[in-house]
Design a protein around this motif. Structure first.
Motif, PDB file in Angstrom:
ATOM      1  N   GLN A   1      -8.514   5.331   1.033  1.00 12.02           N
ATOM      2  CA  GLN A   1      -7.988   5.340  -0.312  1.00 12.02           C
ATOM      3  C   GLN A   1      -6.510   4.961  -0.270  1.00 12.02           C
ATOM      4  O   GLN A   1      -5.891   4.905   0.773  1.00 12.02           O
ATOM      5  N   GLY A   2      -5.970   4.717  -1.437  1.00 12.64           N
ATOM      6  CA  GLY A   2      -4.599   4.206  -1.469  1.00 12.64           C
ATOM      7  C   GLY A   2      -4.676   2.712  -1.634  1.00 12.64           C
ATOM      8  O   GLY A   2      -4.803   1.947  -0.689  1.00 12.64           O
ATOM      9  N   ASN A   3      -4.642   2.304  -2.892  1.00 18.13           N
ATOM     10  CA  ASN A   3      -4.924   0.909  -3.165  1.00 18.13           C
ATOM     11  C   ASN A   3      -3.683   0.051  -3.056  1.00 18.13           C
ATOM     12  O   ASN A   3      -2.559   0.538  -3.074  1.00 18.13           O
ATOM     13  N   LEU A   4      -3.896  -1.236  -2.962  1.00 16.67           N
ATOM     14  CA  LEU A   4      -2.794  -2.177  -2.976  1.00 16.67           C
ATOM     15  C   LEU A   4      -2.224  -2.289  -4.382  1.00 16.67           C
ATOM     16  O   LEU A   4      -2.958  -2.288  -5.367  1.00 16.67           O
TER      17      LEU A   4
ATOM     18  N   ARG B   1       0.871  -1.174   0.000  1.00 14.30           N
ATOM     19  CA  ARG B   1       0.000   0.000   0.000  1.00 14.30           C
ATOM     20  C   ARG B   1       0.904   1.218   0.000  1.00 14.30           C
ATOM     21  O   ARG B   1       1.678   1.424   0.930  1.00 14.30           O
TER      22      ARG B   1
END
Lengths: 113, 113
Positions: free
Chosen positions: B98-101, B90
């Motif tokens: 928010q802040g995707n893998l 991440r």
């Protein structure tokens, strides 16, 4: 134990059909995700949702839409299925966002002919 | 260049061998995940770590934030360890949904009896 279930393990559809993939989680998680997984490409995020009726595009949203009317259920919709959407689709959920552990469903292998 | 690189892509080992799978990433991260995917599709989270080392049974995960590198070790490997191991990070700071893998492409491990 967290349980994430998906409506089908295997699905075969024809080109142009509308396809619904359903995902349900039983741990009251805020966040839910739809991924597709293809050989050599790994997991790619299609859409995610961080609350009921909220959705955000992932990396590859084209050709897909989603619906989250209830907290426990996140649906992926292929409006008009195409052969390049043949893939493994994985749903996941997490409590506080992707810094927290994601729990995955068993996957749906979709074949579009 | 992929933001998350795993090596090797494929690994064959004899039962009992010590196994190391590597993950390098090019972005600042808040967490790194190791996932296991058995044939059939289901993904299980093994570890989530942001510093140091974690151990669970025969599995050990380490991370070096300065070098942007993580390793997954399996001691006394067994045929049931045969699976695809996926590294995911991440990006960015903590908090928020928010802040995707970002996923690596996976390492396919096969342990022979």
């Amino acid at each position: 134990d967290v349980k994430v279930t998906q409506s089908s393990r295997y699905l075969v559809k024809r080109t142009g059909e509308k396809v619904f993939l359903e995902c349900v989680q039983d741990m009251d998680h805020e966040n839910m995700f739809w991924y597709r997984q293809d050989p050599g490409l790994g997991l790619r995020l299609i859409y995610f949702s961080y609350d009921v009726k909220m959705k955000e595009k992932g990396d590859i949203p084209e050709g897909y839409s989603v619906s989250r009317e209830k907290k426990e259920r996140f649906s992926l919709i292929l409006e008009s299925a195409s052969t390049n959407q043949t893939s493994m689709y994985l749903c996941a959920s997490s409590l506080w966002g992707t810094s927290d552990e994601q729990y995955f469903g068993p996957g749906t292998r979709l074949t579009v002919t | 260049k992929n933001e998350v690189e795993q090596s090797p892509q494929n690994l064959t080992a004899q039962e009992g061998e010590f196994i190391t799978i590597n993950c390098s990433y090019s972005v600042g991260i808040s967490a790194l995940h190791w996932l296991q995917q058995h044939p059939g599709g289901g993904i299980v989270s093994l570890f989530m770590l942001s510093s140091g080392k974690k151990k669970h049974g025969r599995l050990i995960a380490t991370i070096n934030i300065q070098e942007k590198h993580s390793s997954l070790h399996i001691t006394a490997s067994h045929p049931r360890d045969s699976a695809v191991y996926i590294c995911a990070v991440r990006a960015g700071g903590y908090g928020g949904s928010q802040g995707n893998l970002i996923f690596g492409k996976g390492t396919k491990l096969s342990v022979k009896p």
